[in-house]
Motif scaffolding. Sequence first.
Motif, PDB file in Angstrom:
ATOM      1  N   LEU A   1      -3.500  77.878 103.964  1.00  0.00           N
ATOM      2  CA  LEU A   1      -2.649  78.357 105.247  1.00  0.00           C
ATOM      3  C   LEU A   1      -1.091  77.642 104.750  1.00  0.00           C
ATOM      4  O   LEU A   1      -1.653  76.880 104.952  1.00  0.00           O
ATOM      5  CB  LEU A   1      -3.193  79.235 106.154  1.00  0.00           C
ATOM      6  N   ARG A   2      -0.392  78.817 104.513  1.00  0.00           N
ATOM      7  CA  ARG A   2       0.948  78.170 104.444  1.00  0.00           C
ATOM      8  C   ARG A   2       1.656  78.747 105.861  1.00  0.00           C
ATOM      9  O   ARG A   2       2.068  79.302 106.109  1.00  0.00           O
ATOM     10  CB  ARG A   2       1.725  78.669 103.125  1.00  0.00           C
ATOM     11  N   ARG A   3       2.308  78.316 106.160  1.00  0.00           N
ATOM     12  CA  ARG A   3       2.756  77.740 107.605  1.00  0.00           C
ATOM     13  C   ARG A   3       2.393  78.814 108.805  1.00  0.00           C
ATOM     14  O   ARG A   3       3.222  79.694 108.632  1.00  0.00           O
ATOM     15  CB  ARG A   3       4.401  78.095 107.018  1.00  0.00           C
ATOM     16  N   PRO A   4       1.327  78.448 109.035  1.00  0.00           N
ATOM     17  CA  PRO A   4       0.250  79.502 109.934  1.00  0.00           C
ATOM     18  C   PRO A   4       0.968  79.449 111.527  1.00  0.00           C
ATOM     19  O   PRO A   4       1.504  79.025 111.821  1.00  0.00           O
ATOM     20  CB  PRO A   4      -0.920  78.214 110.085  1.00  0.00           C
ATOM     21  N   VAL A   5       0.569  80.869 111.554  1.00  0.00           N
ATOM     22  CA  VAL A   5       1.241  81.178 112.693  1.00  0.00           C
ATOM     23  C   VAL A   5      -0.840  81.467 113.500  1.00  0.00           C
ATOM     24  O   VAL A   5      -1.427  82.317 112.777  1.00  0.00           O
ATOM     25  CB  VAL A   5       1.196  82.267 113.134  1.00  0.00           C
TER      26      VAL A   5
ATOM     27  N   PHE B   1       2.905  88.575 118.886  1.00  0.00           N
ATOM     28  CA  PHE B   1       2.711  86.897 117.740  1.00  0.00           C
ATOM     29  C   PHE B   1       2.031  87.418 115.699  1.00  0.00           C
ATOM     30  O   PHE B   1       2.390  86.309 115.471  1.00  0.00           O
ATOM     31  CB  PHE B   1       0.971  87.768 118.490  1.00  0.00           C
ATOM     32  N   THR B   2       1.806  89.078 115.671  1.00  0.00           N
ATOM     33  CA  THR B   2       1.829  89.365 114.639  1.00  0.00           C
ATOM     34  C   THR B   2       3.288  89.707 113.835  1.00  0.00           C
ATOM     35  O   THR B   2       3.210  90.444 113.154  1.00  0.00           O
ATOM     36  CB  THR B   2       1.368  90.117 114.296  1.00  0.00           C
ATOM     37  N   LYS B   3       4.838  89.585 114.734  1.00  0.00           N
ATOM     38  CA  LYS B   3       5.891  89.876 114.486  1.00  0.00           C
ATOM     39  C   LYS B   3       5.331  91.892 113.656  1.00  0.00           C
ATOM     40  O   LYS B   3       6.405  92.761 112.919  1.00  0.00           O
ATOM     41  CB  LYS B   3       5.991  89.727 113.548  1.00  0.00           C
TER      42      LYS B   3
ATOM     43  N   ASP C   1      -0.434  94.752 107.777  1.00  0.00           N
ATOM     44  CA  ASP C   1      -1.728  94.830 107.687  1.00  0.00           C
ATOM     45  C   ASP C   1      -2.218  93.472 108.460  1.00  0.00           C
ATOM     46  O   ASP C   1      -3.681  93.212 108.440  1.00  0.00           O
ATOM     47  CB  ASP C   1      -1.318  94.656 106.165  1.00  0.00           C
ATOM     48  N   ILE C   2      -1.653  92.674 109.284  1.00  0.00           N
ATOM     49  CA  ILE C   2      -2.240  91.403 109.719  1.00  0.00           C
ATOM     50  C   ILE C   2      -2.962  92.572 110.711  1.00  0.00           C
ATOM     51  O   ILE C   2      -4.078  92.060 110.858  1.00  0.00           O
ATOM     52  CB  ILE C   2      -1.278  90.403 110.106  1.00  0.00           C
TER      53      ILE C   2
ATOM     54  N   SER D   1       1.820  85.685 103.802  1.00  0.00           N
ATOM     55  CA  SER D   1       1.320  86.000 102.379  1.00  0.00           C
ATOM     56  C   SER D   1       0.266  86.991 102.924  1.00  0.00           C
ATOM     57  O   SER D   1      -0.456  87.709 102.114  1.00  0.00           O
ATOM     58  CB  SER D   1       0.827  85.372 101.778  1.00  0.00           C
ATOM     59  N   SER D   2       0.140  87.530 105.020  1.00  0.00           N
ATOM     60  CA  SER D   2      -0.918  88.516 105.259  1.00  0.00           C
ATOM     61  C   SER D   2      -2.460  87.896 104.922  1.00  0.00           C
ATOM     62  O   SER D   2      -3.213  88.610 105.520  1.00  0.00           O
ATOM     63  CB  SER D   2      -0.691  89.766 104.811  1.00  0.00           C
ATOM     64  N   LYS D   3      -2.608  86.791 104.886  1.00  0.00           N
ATOM     65  CA  LYS D   3      -4.173  86.204 105.056  1.00  0.00           C
ATOM     66  C   LYS D   3      -4.272  85.929 106.700  1.00  0.00           C
ATOM     67  O   LYS D   3      -3.164  84.902 107.410  1.00  0.00           O
ATOM     68  CB  LYS D   3      -4.196  84.812 105.024  1.00  0.00           C
ATOM     69  N   ALA D   4      -5.124  86.318 107.176  1.00  0.00           N
ATOM     70  CA  ALA D   4      -5.746  86.758 108.159  1.00  0.00           C
ATOM     71  C   ALA D   4      -6.684  86.631 108.759  1.00  0.00           C
ATOM     72  O   ALA D   4      -7.633  87.601 108.200  1.00  0.00           O
ATOM     73  CB  ALA D   4      -4.673  88.140 109.248  1.00  0.00           C
ATOM     74  N   ASN D   5      -7.229  85.916 109.860  1.00  0.00           N
ATOM     75  CA  ASN D   5      -8.507  85.354 109.928  1.00  0.00           C
ATOM     76  C   ASN D   5      -9.347  85.229 111.362  1.00  0.00           C
ATOM     77  O   ASN D   5      -8.074  85.097 112.133  1.00  0.00           O
ATOM     78  CB  ASN D   5      -9.938  84.392 109.244  1.00  0.00           C
ATOM     79  N   VAL D   6     -10.581  85.153 112.155  1.00  0.00           N
ATOM     80  CA  VAL D   6     -10.582  85.079 113.286  1.00  0.00           C
ATOM     81  C   VAL D   6     -11.490  83.980 113.757  1.00  0.00           C
ATOM     82  O   VAL D   6     -12.460  84.962 113.072  1.00  0.00           O
ATOM     83  CB  VAL D   6     -10.975  86.345 114.520  1.00  0.00           C
TER      84      VAL D   6
END
Length: 255
Positions: free
Chosen positions: A33-37, A140-142, A146-147, A185-190
Amino acid sequence: MRDPLRPFVPQYHGLITRGEHSYIRLEDLLSGLRRPVIMDCKMGVRTYQEEELTKARTKATLRSDMYQKMIKVDPSAPSAEEHAQKGVTKWRYLQWRDTTSSTSTLGFRIEGIMMEDGSVQRDFRKILSLAQLTEALLYFTKSQLDILKAYHSRLLALNHALKNSPFFRTHEVIGSSLLFVHDHSSKANVWMIDFGKTNPMPDTSELRHNVPWAEGNREDGYLIGLTSLITSLGQAISVASWQQENSSEEETSVN
């Protein structure tokens, strides 16, 4: 590692010894992840074990540090006696902390959010309703659709896994978190993290995880919190879809 929850926890890579200390090696959940939120949500209707409550009651010493934390949030929270003593007992503080956040109303609370610029927000105590939670998720997701959809589908899959998990049925899960991570880049996970207070149930008894806690029943309300998050993400998706449609219509009318 053979439980249905395996895809939802960090991969375990064994023990490492450094001098006299041993550590567990776990998967880096931010890898790739680049600059993760990041958002940390503490799950359940309580964040303390029943044993902690019993111990705190028997050792009812007054804590000035917990009194200071309490009045910093709400100066009117301590009783006249507690104000006079300038101290509160640990069990009083633990119960107060959970009842003044969404832990008691929604079954979880947001501990903190780190945005992509590295800034950290921790003041989410005022979130007590699903509508306020939806606002926080959009922030959080702006409002990226897609996120939001990726998080929603991941939580639905987690919900299914939890209901089929022998581990979950037979363990009291206290103070554990769900870690939400995404990047531009819309990579998202929990991921499920923090199992320091997760204990097996005695005598092969099982928990439901979706009913209120009453002292002695050991219920943690984990599924109450998960349901709140799934519901609110659904609402956030509706809001973000509406915003996207409106902005598309505005662009069309301008052109």
